[in-house]
Design a protein around this motif. Structure first.
Motif, PDB file in Angstrom:
ATOM      1  N   THR A  46       6.636   8.574  11.002  1.00  0.00           N
ATOM      2  CA  THR A  46       6.501   8.746   9.569  1.00  0.00           C
ATOM      3  C   THR A  46       5.683   7.589   9.007  1.00  0.00           C
ATOM      4  O   THR A  46       5.466   6.569   9.669  1.00  0.00           O
ATOM      5  CB  THR A  46       7.876   8.770   8.884  1.00  0.00           C
ATOM      6  N   ILE A  47       5.238   7.756   7.767  1.00  0.00           N
ATOM      7  CA  ILE A  47       4.447   6.714   7.124  1.00  0.00           C
ATOM      8  C   ILE A  47       5.244   5.417   7.045  1.00  0.00           C
ATOM      9  O   ILE A  47       4.735   4.333   7.335  1.00  0.00           O
ATOM     10  CB  ILE A  47       4.023   7.180   5.713  1.00  0.00           C
ATOM     11  N   GLU A  48       6.498   5.521   6.684  1.00  0.00           N
ATOM     12  CA  GLU A  48       7.359   4.336   6.591  1.00  0.00           C
ATOM     13  C   GLU A  48       7.476   3.639   7.945  1.00  0.00           C
ATOM     14  O   GLU A  48       7.350   2.407   8.036  1.00  0.00           O
ATOM     15  CB  GLU A  48       8.743   4.765   6.104  1.00  0.00           C
ATOM     16  N   ASP A  49       7.682   4.416   9.006  1.00  0.00           N
ATOM     17  CA  ASP A  49       7.831   3.818  10.334  1.00  0.00           C
ATOM     18  C   ASP A  49       6.526   3.198  10.823  1.00  0.00           C
ATOM     19  O   ASP A  49       6.531   2.186  11.535  1.00  0.00           O
ATOM     20  CB  ASP A  49       8.311   4.875  11.338  1.00  0.00           C
ATOM     21  N   SER A  50       5.392   3.793  10.473  1.00  0.00           N
ATOM     22  CA  SER A  50       4.100   3.232  10.880  1.00  0.00           C
ATOM     23  C   SER A  50       3.886   1.849  10.284  1.00  0.00           C
ATOM     24  O   SER A  50       3.421   0.926  10.956  1.00  0.00           O
ATOM     25  CB  SER A  50       2.952   4.157  10.444  1.00  0.00           C
TER      26      SER A  50
ATOM     27  N   PHE B 175      -2.197 -14.989  16.752  1.00  0.00           N
ATOM     28  CA  PHE B 175      -3.451 -14.732  16.049  1.00  0.00           C
ATOM     29  C   PHE B 175      -3.427 -13.347  15.397  1.00  0.00           C
ATOM     30  O   PHE B 175      -3.842 -13.186  14.244  1.00  0.00           O
ATOM     31  CB  PHE B 175      -4.620 -14.848  17.033  1.00  0.00           C
ATOM     32  N   HIS B 176      -2.918 -12.348  16.127  1.00  0.00           N
ATOM     33  CA  HIS B 176      -2.852 -10.992  15.579  1.00  0.00           C
ATOM     34  C   HIS B 176      -1.869 -10.891  14.419  1.00  0.00           C
ATOM     35  O   HIS B 176      -1.992  -9.980  13.591  1.00  0.00           O
ATOM     36  CB  HIS B 176      -2.464  -9.999  16.679  1.00  0.00           C
ATOM     37  N   ARG B 177      -0.920 -11.780  14.347  1.00  0.00           N
ATOM     38  CA  ARG B 177      -0.032 -11.750  13.180  1.00  0.00           C
ATOM     39  C   ARG B 177      -0.756 -12.246  11.942  1.00  0.00           C
ATOM     40  O   ARG B 177      -0.434 -11.840  10.814  1.00  0.00           O
ATOM     41  CB  ARG B 177       1.210 -12.622  13.431  1.00  0.00           C
ATOM     42  N   GLN B 178      -1.743 -13.111  12.118  1.00  0.00           N
ATOM     43  CA  GLN B 178      -2.457 -13.682  10.981  1.00  0.00           C
ATOM     44  C   GLN B 178      -3.753 -12.950  10.642  1.00  0.00           C
ATOM     45  O   GLN B 178      -4.305 -13.148   9.555  1.00  0.00           O
ATOM     46  CB  GLN B 178      -2.769 -15.155  11.255  1.00  0.00           C
ATOM     47  N   VAL B 179      -4.255 -12.133  11.573  1.00  0.00           N
ATOM     48  CA  VAL B 179      -5.489 -11.377  11.352  1.00  0.00           C
ATOM     49  C   VAL B 179      -5.228  -9.919  11.704  1.00  0.00           C
ATOM     50  O   VAL B 179      -4.798  -9.610  12.812  1.00  0.00           O
ATOM     51  CB  VAL B 179      -6.650 -11.933  12.204  1.00  0.00           C
ATOM     52  N   GLN B 180      -5.489  -9.035  10.758  1.00  0.00           N
ATOM     53  CA  GLN B 180      -5.290  -7.604  10.967  1.00  0.00           C
ATOM     54  C   GLN B 180      -6.589  -6.854  10.709  1.00  0.00           C
ATOM     55  O   GLN B 180      -7.546  -7.400  10.132  1.00  0.00           O
ATOM     56  CB  GLN B 180      -4.193  -7.081  10.040  1.00  0.00           C
ATOM     57  N   MET B 181      -6.619  -5.590  11.123  1.00  0.00           N
ATOM     58  CA  MET B 181      -7.859  -4.809  11.042  1.00  0.00           C
ATOM     59  C   MET B 181      -7.564  -3.413  10.514  1.00  0.00           C
ATOM     60  O   MET B 181      -6.530  -2.816  10.845  1.00  0.00           O
ATOM     61  CB  MET B 181      -8.504  -4.731  12.435  1.00  0.00           C
ATOM     62  N   VAL B 182      -8.470  -2.910   9.680  1.00  0.00           N
ATOM     63  CA  VAL B 182      -8.415  -1.536   9.180  1.00  0.00           C
ATOM     64  C   VAL B 182      -9.641  -0.812   9.723  1.00  0.00           C
ATOM     65  O   VAL B 182     -10.774  -1.248   9.509  1.00  0.00           O
ATOM     66  CB  VAL B 182      -8.394  -1.486   7.639  1.00  0.00           C
ATOM     67  N   PHE B 183      -9.403   0.307  10.424  1.00  0.00           N
ATOM     68  CA  PHE B 183     -10.484   1.021  11.087  1.00  0.00           C
ATOM     69  C   PHE B 183     -11.033   2.147  10.208  1.00  0.00           C
ATOM     70  O   PHE B 183     -10.443   2.514   9.187  1.00  0.00           O
ATOM     71  CB  PHE B 183     -10.004   1.604  12.420  1.00  0.00           C
TER      72      PHE B 183
ATOM     73  N   ASN C 139      -2.979   2.669   6.023  1.00  0.00           N
ATOM     74  CA  ASN C 139      -3.529   1.702   6.978  1.00  0.00           C
ATOM     75  C   ASN C 139      -3.662   0.318   6.361  1.00  0.00           C
ATOM     76  O   ASN C 139      -3.458  -0.702   7.038  1.00  0.00           O
ATOM     77  CB  ASN C 139      -4.883   2.186   7.492  1.00  0.00           C
ATOM     78  N   ILE C 140      -4.021   0.261   5.083  1.00  0.00           N
ATOM     79  CA  ILE C 140      -4.100  -1.029   4.400  1.00  0.00           C
ATOM     80  C   ILE C 140      -2.708  -1.640   4.269  1.00  0.00           C
ATOM     81  O   ILE C 140      -2.520  -2.835   4.519  1.00  0.00           O
ATOM     82  CB  ILE C 140      -4.774  -0.852   3.021  1.00  0.00           C
TER      83      ILE C 140
END
Length: 345
Positions: free
Chosen positions: A119-123, A99-107, A173-174
């Motif tokens: 790093t940004i790339e690793d995140s 489910f978490h693979r199909q639904v993500q969240m931006v805080f 984050n997006i």
């Protein structure tokens, strides 16, 4: 970017919420038992249609962010069910990891959402690696997504979160949310901490990404103008319950619930002839530990009747895809403004 196949067909809602509750226990006696509970979310039902943006609005403390975390299965619900594309989340058919693979969240907090040591790339690449994507493929996907959200990989990939502005971090984050190729993204106050020029850029970016990847959004915000701009439908929450839900234009142009009308009247007007001179709504929301009986809005409602403190309103359809929880629209409810029940022949 490939997406998970549509299991239930286009007519089936992507997400269905049934009777969702979250009560937080308060410490009572010396052993922590026997205390009251905070009714943060108290029995809500709604659907999110495939390909739409559902906006969620309401005063602070109405349960918007708790609802988002319940939808994401980040906290355990007290009661209720989350159904994703016809499958119950947490069941054998749809484990939470899938489910978490199909639904993500931006805080909301763009800095706290990122690991300061990555790093940004690793995140951005971290999520796909957890789900079995090779390091090389995950990094390539991360660099592609950084470019799509307007962050040139050669300049930003090796930077750390503290080296970016708030708007740039939210773009990261997006990109991170999209790295798992989800079908739905929940945005919890994702633009409220940004200044207006950056906010406009991020909102337009979200609209572009939605069209490009065929995404479904749940957009939670206190900014009523932004919600109207980005949303197809809007859900209004009050004290842990749904007051009204309907198409964005219909709800904004002709709100039915007294709370929705009061909420929308708080939008500032640039027209000097339509200045707000009197508060549309007085007082603060009641305590969610011991909410009012009957309709929870009745202590602040200018249309209140004696029945409002005695009877919980049902959700009533008042138009095409618009529904309201108010005794004024429920036939035979006992409210003076309610329609009368038709007599049997």
């Amino acid at each position: 970017m490939q997406q998970t196949p549509d299991v239930g067909g286009p007519a089936q809602p992507l997400l269905t919420i049934r009777g969702l509750q979250k009560h937080f226990a308060l410490k009572g006696g010396p052993l922590g038992g026997g205390g009251d509970v905070v009714r943060a979310v108290d029995g809500i039902d709604f659907e999110v249609l495939k390909g739409e943006t559902l906006g969620v609005v309401g005063e602070s403390g109405c349960g918007k962010s708790t609802t988002a975390r319940l939808m994401m299965q980040l906290i355990e619900p007290t009661a209720g069910e989350v159904i994703f594309d016809g499958r119950s989340v947490g069941s054998r058919d749809l484990p939470v990891k899938e489910f978490h693979r199909q639904v993500q969240m931006v805080f909301q907090d763009s800095y706290a959402s990122l690991n300061p040591r990555l790093t940004i790339e690793d995140s951005v690449a971290f999520g796909p690696q957890v789900h079995g994507v090779s390091r090389t493929a995950a990094v390539n996907r991360a660099r592609d997504l950084l470019a799509r959200v307007g962050l040139e990989p050669q300049r930003f990939a090796e930077r750390y979160p503290h080296e970016l502005s708030g708007g740039q971090r939210q773009r990261v984050n997006i990109a991170r949310a999209l790295a798992l190729q989800p079908r739905m993204v929940i945005l919890d106050e994702a633009v409220s901490a940004l200044d207006k020029s950056v906010e406009a850029q991020v909102i337009n970016l979200l609209l572009d990404l939605k069209a490009e990847f065929g995404l479904t959004y749940v957009f939670i915000s206190h900014d009523l103008n932004v919600v109207r701009y980005i949303s197809d439908r809007v859900m209004v929450m009050y004290l842990g319950q749904v007051s009204e839900i309907g198409p964005s234009d219909a709800l904004y142009d002709k709100p039915q619930h007294p709370y929705t009308r009061a909420l929308l009247s708080s939008i500032p007007s640039m027209d000097p002839d339509h200045r707000t001179e009197e508060a549309a709504l007085a007082g603060d929301p009641p305590n969610p530990i011991n909410p009012p009986s009957g309709c929870r809005f009745h202590p602040r409602c200018d249309m209140v009747a004696p029945i409002c403190s005695q009877r919980v309103p049902a959700r009533v359809a008042v138009g095409a895809r618009q529904a309201v929880s108010c005794l004024m629209y429920e036939p035979g409810s006992g409210h003076p403004s309610a329609p009368q029940l038709a007599l049997a022949a």
